[in-house]
Design a protein around this motif. Structure first.
Motif, PDB file in Angstrom:
ATOM      1  N   LYS A  73     -14.309 -14.498   1.573  1.00 35.99           N
ATOM      2  CA  LYS A  73     -15.743 -14.327   1.322  1.00 35.99           C
ATOM      3  C   LYS A  73     -16.550 -15.439   1.976  1.00 35.99           C
ATOM      4  O   LYS A  73     -17.639 -15.213   2.498  1.00 35.99           O
ATOM      5  N   HIS A  74     -16.012 -16.673   1.918  1.00 36.29           N
ATOM      6  CA  HIS A  74     -16.729 -17.831   2.471  1.00 36.29           C
ATOM      7  C   HIS A  74     -15.697 -18.891   2.846  1.00 36.29           C
ATOM      8  O   HIS A  74     -14.684 -19.054   2.175  1.00 36.29           O
ATOM      9  N   ILE A  75     -15.994 -19.622   3.911  1.00 31.71           N
ATOM     10  CA  ILE A  75     -15.143 -20.746   4.281  1.00 31.71           C
ATOM     11  C   ILE A  75     -16.034 -21.934   4.619  1.00 31.71           C
ATOM     12  O   ILE A  75     -17.027 -21.795   5.335  1.00 31.71           O
ATOM     13  N   GLY A  76     -15.699 -23.077   4.031  1.00 32.14           N
ATOM     14  CA  GLY A  76     -16.460 -24.302   4.265  1.00 32.14           C
ATOM     15  C   GLY A  76     -15.582 -25.343   4.933  1.00 32.14           C
ATOM     16  O   GLY A  76     -14.593 -25.016   5.594  1.00 32.14           O
ATOM     17  N   GLU A  77     -15.919 -26.614   4.736  1.00 28.60           N
ATOM     18  CA  GLU A  77     -15.157 -27.703   5.341  1.00 28.60           C
ATOM     19  C   GLU A  77     -13.874 -27.991   4.556  1.00 28.60           C
ATOM     20  O   GLU A  77     -12.802 -28.162   5.131  1.00 28.60           O
ATOM     21  N   LYS A  78     -13.989 -28.053   3.220  1.00 27.22           N
ATOM     22  CA  LYS A  78     -12.842 -28.377   2.380  1.00 27.22           C
ATOM     23  C   LYS A  78     -12.487 -27.266   1.397  1.00 27.22           C
ATOM     24  O   LYS A  78     -11.455 -27.342   0.732  1.00 27.22           O
ATOM     25  N   SER A  79     -13.331 -26.270   1.271  1.00 30.10           N
ATOM     26  CA  SER A  79     -13.079 -25.211   0.293  1.00 30.10           C
ATOM     27  C   SER A  79     -13.349 -23.841   0.906  1.00 30.10           C
ATOM     28  O   SER A  79     -13.994 -23.729   1.952  1.00 30.10           O
ATOM     29  N   PHE A  80     -12.847 -22.830   0.231  1.00 33.56           N
ATOM     30  CA  PHE A  80     -13.078 -21.456   0.649  1.00 33.56           C
ATOM     31  C   PHE A  80     -13.101 -20.563  -0.587  1.00 33.56           C
ATOM     32  O   PHE A  80     -12.607 -20.937  -1.648  1.00 33.56           O
ATOM     33  N   THR A  81     -13.706 -19.412  -0.426  1.00 32.19           N
ATOM     34  CA  THR A  81     -13.819 -18.448  -1.519  1.00 32.19           C
ATOM     35  C   THR A  81     -13.122 -17.155  -1.115  1.00 32.19           C
ATOM     36  O   THR A  81     -13.393 -16.619  -0.033  1.00 32.19           O
ATOM     37  N   LEU A  82     -12.240 -16.696  -1.981  1.00 30.44           N
ATOM     38  CA  LEU A  82     -11.579 -15.416  -1.791  1.00 30.44           C
ATOM     39  C   LEU A  82     -12.163 -14.407  -2.769  1.00 30.44           C
ATOM     40  O   LEU A  82     -12.534 -14.765  -3.890  1.00 30.44           O
ATOM     41  N   SER A  83     -12.256 -13.161  -2.340  1.00 31.18           N
ATOM     42  CA  SER A  83     -12.674 -12.100  -3.251  1.00 31.18           C
ATOM     43  C   SER A  83     -11.535 -11.097  -3.379  1.00 31.18           C
ATOM     44  O   SER A  83     -10.677 -10.993  -2.493  1.00 31.18           O
ATOM     45  N   TYR A  84     -11.526 -10.399  -4.502  1.00 25.58           N
ATOM     46  CA  TYR A  84     -10.438  -9.478  -4.830  1.00 25.58           C
ATOM     47  C   TYR A  84     -10.993  -8.128  -5.235  1.00 25.58           C
ATOM     48  O   TYR A  84     -12.047  -8.048  -5.877  1.00 25.58           O
ATOM     49  N   GLU A  85     -10.264  -7.085  -4.885  1.00 26.02           N
ATOM     50  CA  GLU A  85     -10.519  -5.747  -5.394  1.00 26.02           C
ATOM     51  C   GLU A  85      -9.222  -5.223  -5.981  1.00 26.02           C
ATOM     52  O   GLU A  85      -8.209  -5.154  -5.275  1.00 26.02           O
ATOM     53  N   VAL A  86      -9.260  -4.880  -7.262  1.00 28.19           N
ATOM     54  CA  VAL A  86      -8.116  -4.272  -7.930  1.00 28.19           C
ATOM     55  C   VAL A  86      -8.380  -2.771  -7.926  1.00 28.19           C
ATOM     56  O   VAL A  86      -9.371  -2.311  -8.509  1.00 28.19           O
ATOM     57  N   LYS A  87      -7.499  -2.021  -7.255  1.00 22.36           N
ATOM     58  CA  LYS A  87      -7.705  -0.580  -7.121  1.00 22.36           C
ATOM     59  C   LYS A  87      -6.562   0.201  -7.761  1.00 22.36           C
ATOM     60  O   LYS A  87      -5.411  -0.230  -7.720  1.00 22.36           O
ATOM     61  N   VAL A  88      -6.920   1.339  -8.303  1.00 25.94           N
ATOM     62  CA  VAL A  88      -5.953   2.332  -8.776  1.00 25.94           C
ATOM     63  C   VAL A  88      -6.274   3.611  -8.022  1.00 25.94           C
ATOM     64  O   VAL A  88      -7.378   4.162  -8.162  1.00 25.94           O
ATOM     65  N   LEU A  89      -5.329   4.044  -7.197  1.00 26.34           N
ATOM     66  CA  LEU A  89      -5.518   5.260  -6.391  1.00 26.34           C
ATOM     67  C   LEU A  89      -6.866   5.243  -5.661  1.00 26.34           C
ATOM     68  O   LEU A  89      -7.655   6.167  -5.745  1.00 26.34           O
ATOM     69  N   GLN A  90      -7.116   4.154  -4.958  1.00 33.27           N
ATOM     70  CA  GLN A  90      -8.305   3.933  -4.125  1.00 33.27           C
ATOM     71  C   GLN A  90      -9.599   3.687  -4.898  1.00 33.27           C
ATOM     72  O   GLN A  90     -10.641   3.460  -4.296  1.00 33.27           O
ATOM     73  N   GLU A  91      -9.573   3.726  -6.233  1.00 40.25           N
ATOM     74  CA  GLU A  91     -10.765   3.480  -7.035  1.00 40.25           C
ATOM     75  C   GLU A  91     -10.794   2.008  -7.470  1.00 40.25           C
ATOM     76  O   GLU A  91      -9.836   1.519  -8.064  1.00 40.25           O
ATOM     77  N   VAL A  92     -11.901   1.327  -7.181  1.00 36.12           N
ATOM     78  CA  VAL A  92     -12.037  -0.077  -7.578  1.00 36.12           C
ATOM     79  C   VAL A  92     -12.250  -0.135  -9.086  1.00 36.12           C
ATOM     80  O   VAL A  92     -13.174   0.468  -9.619  1.00 36.12           O
ATOM     81  N   ARG A  93     -11.348  -0.874  -9.779  1.00 36.33           N
ATOM     82  CA  ARG A  93     -11.428  -1.002 -11.230  1.00 36.33           C
ATOM     83  C   ARG A  93     -11.905  -2.390 -11.662  1.00 36.33           C
ATOM     84  O   ARG A  93     -12.541  -2.540 -12.682  1.00 36.33           O
ATOM     85  N   THR A  94     -11.575  -3.414 -10.871  1.00 36.26           N
ATOM     86  CA  THR A  94     -11.939  -4.788 -11.195  1.00 36.26           C
ATOM     87  C   THR A  94     -12.162  -5.535  -9.886  1.00 36.26           C
ATOM     88  O   THR A  94     -11.468  -5.285  -8.904  1.00 36.26           O
ATOM     89  N   THR A  95     -13.136  -6.438  -9.895  1.00 32.36           N
ATOM     90  CA  THR A  95     -13.364  -7.306  -8.743  1.00 32.36           C
ATOM     91  C   THR A  95     -13.391  -8.749  -9.235  1.00 32.36           C
ATOM     92  O   THR A  95     -13.538  -9.006 -10.425  1.00 32.36           O
ATOM     93  N   GLY A  96     -13.252  -9.666  -8.307  1.00 30.70           N
ATOM     94  CA  GLY A  96     -13.294 -11.073  -8.687  1.00 30.70           C
ATOM     95  C   GLY A  96     -13.390 -11.978  -7.487  1.00 30.70           C
ATOM     96  O   GLY A  96     -13.288 -11.524  -6.342  1.00 30.70           O
ATOM     97  N   THR A  97     -13.591 -13.256  -7.780  1.00 33.84           N
ATOM     98  CA  THR A  97     -13.611 -14.280  -6.745  1.00 33.84           C
ATOM     99  C   THR A  97     -12.918 -15.537  -7.253  1.00 33.84           C
ATOM    100  O   THR A  97     -12.856 -15.776  -8.459  1.00 33.84           O
ATOM    101  N   SER A  98     -12.414 -16.310  -6.324  1.00 34.95           N
ATOM    102  CA  SER A  98     -11.832 -17.623  -6.616  1.00 34.95           C
ATOM    103  C   SER A  98     -12.312 -18.608  -5.563  1.00 34.95           C
ATOM    104  O   SER A  98     -12.280 -18.304  -4.370  1.00 34.95           O
TER     105      SER A  98
END
Length: 135
Positions: free
Chosen positions: A78-103
Motif C-alpha cells: 500500500k505504501h513504502i517509505g524510508e524505514k517502514s512500509f504498509t501492507l494491505s490484505y484481502e481475505v476472500k472466500v470464493l472471490q468475495e472479499v470478506r475482510t480487509t486489513g493493513t499492517s
C-alpha cells in the motif's frame, strides 16, 4: 505473479457463533505475510539483521467466514517509505472479499536494536507485490 495464501480454517479459529473469531485474522495476516516474504525474499533472508517489527494493525470485518469455507488471502503493497512500509490484505472466500486489513511494518536490526532503512533487496521484493490503491 505471486501465489495467494490459501488456508484451511481450523475449528479452534471459530467462536460460539461458528465463524472465525475477530482476533484470528491478525494471525492470518501474519501467515500471509510470511508466505509472501518467502516467495519474494527466499528462505535464507537474515531476519535478525534485516528484519521487521509490527507497528500497527487494522482490520475491517465485512462479512463472516465460517469453518468449512475456503480462504484465500492476497497481500498488496500500500505504501513504502524510508524505514517502514504498509501492507494491505484481502481475505476472500470464493472471490468475495470478506475482510480487509493493513499492517505497518518497520525495518529493524534485532542485533543492534535499531530501526534501519528498508534494505535494497527487500524494497525490490516489496515492489513485486501489486500496489493496491484505495478505492
Amino acid at each position: 505473479m505471486l501465489d495467494s495464501y490459501k488456508l484451511q480454517v481450523r475449528f479452534s479459529d471459530c467462536d460460539m457463533m461458528q465463524h472465525v473469531n475477530n482476533a484470528v485474522y491478525l494471525n492470518y495476516f501474519e501467515e500471509a505475510r510470511i508466505h509472501y516474504f518467502r516467495q519474494v525474499l527466499g528462505v535464507d533472508w537474515d531476519w535478525n539483521k534485516m528484519g521487521v517489527i509490527l507497528r500497527k494493525n487494522e482490520v475491517e470485518y465485512l462479512k463472516p467466514v465460517f469453518l468449512h469455507e475456503p480462504i484465500e488471502i492476497f497481500v498488496y503493497l500500500k505504501h513504502i517509505g524510508e524505514k517502514s512500509f504498509t501492507l494491505s490484505y484481502e481475505v476472500k472466500v470464493l472471490q468475495e472479499v470478506r475482510t480487509t486489513g493493513t499492517s505497518v511494518l518497520v525495518c529493524y536490526d534485532s542485533v543492534s536494536k535499531n530501526s534501519i532503512p528498508i534494505p535494497y533487496r527487500m524494497k525490490e521484493a516489496l515492489n513485486k507485490l501489486s500496489l493496491k490503491l484505495e478505492q
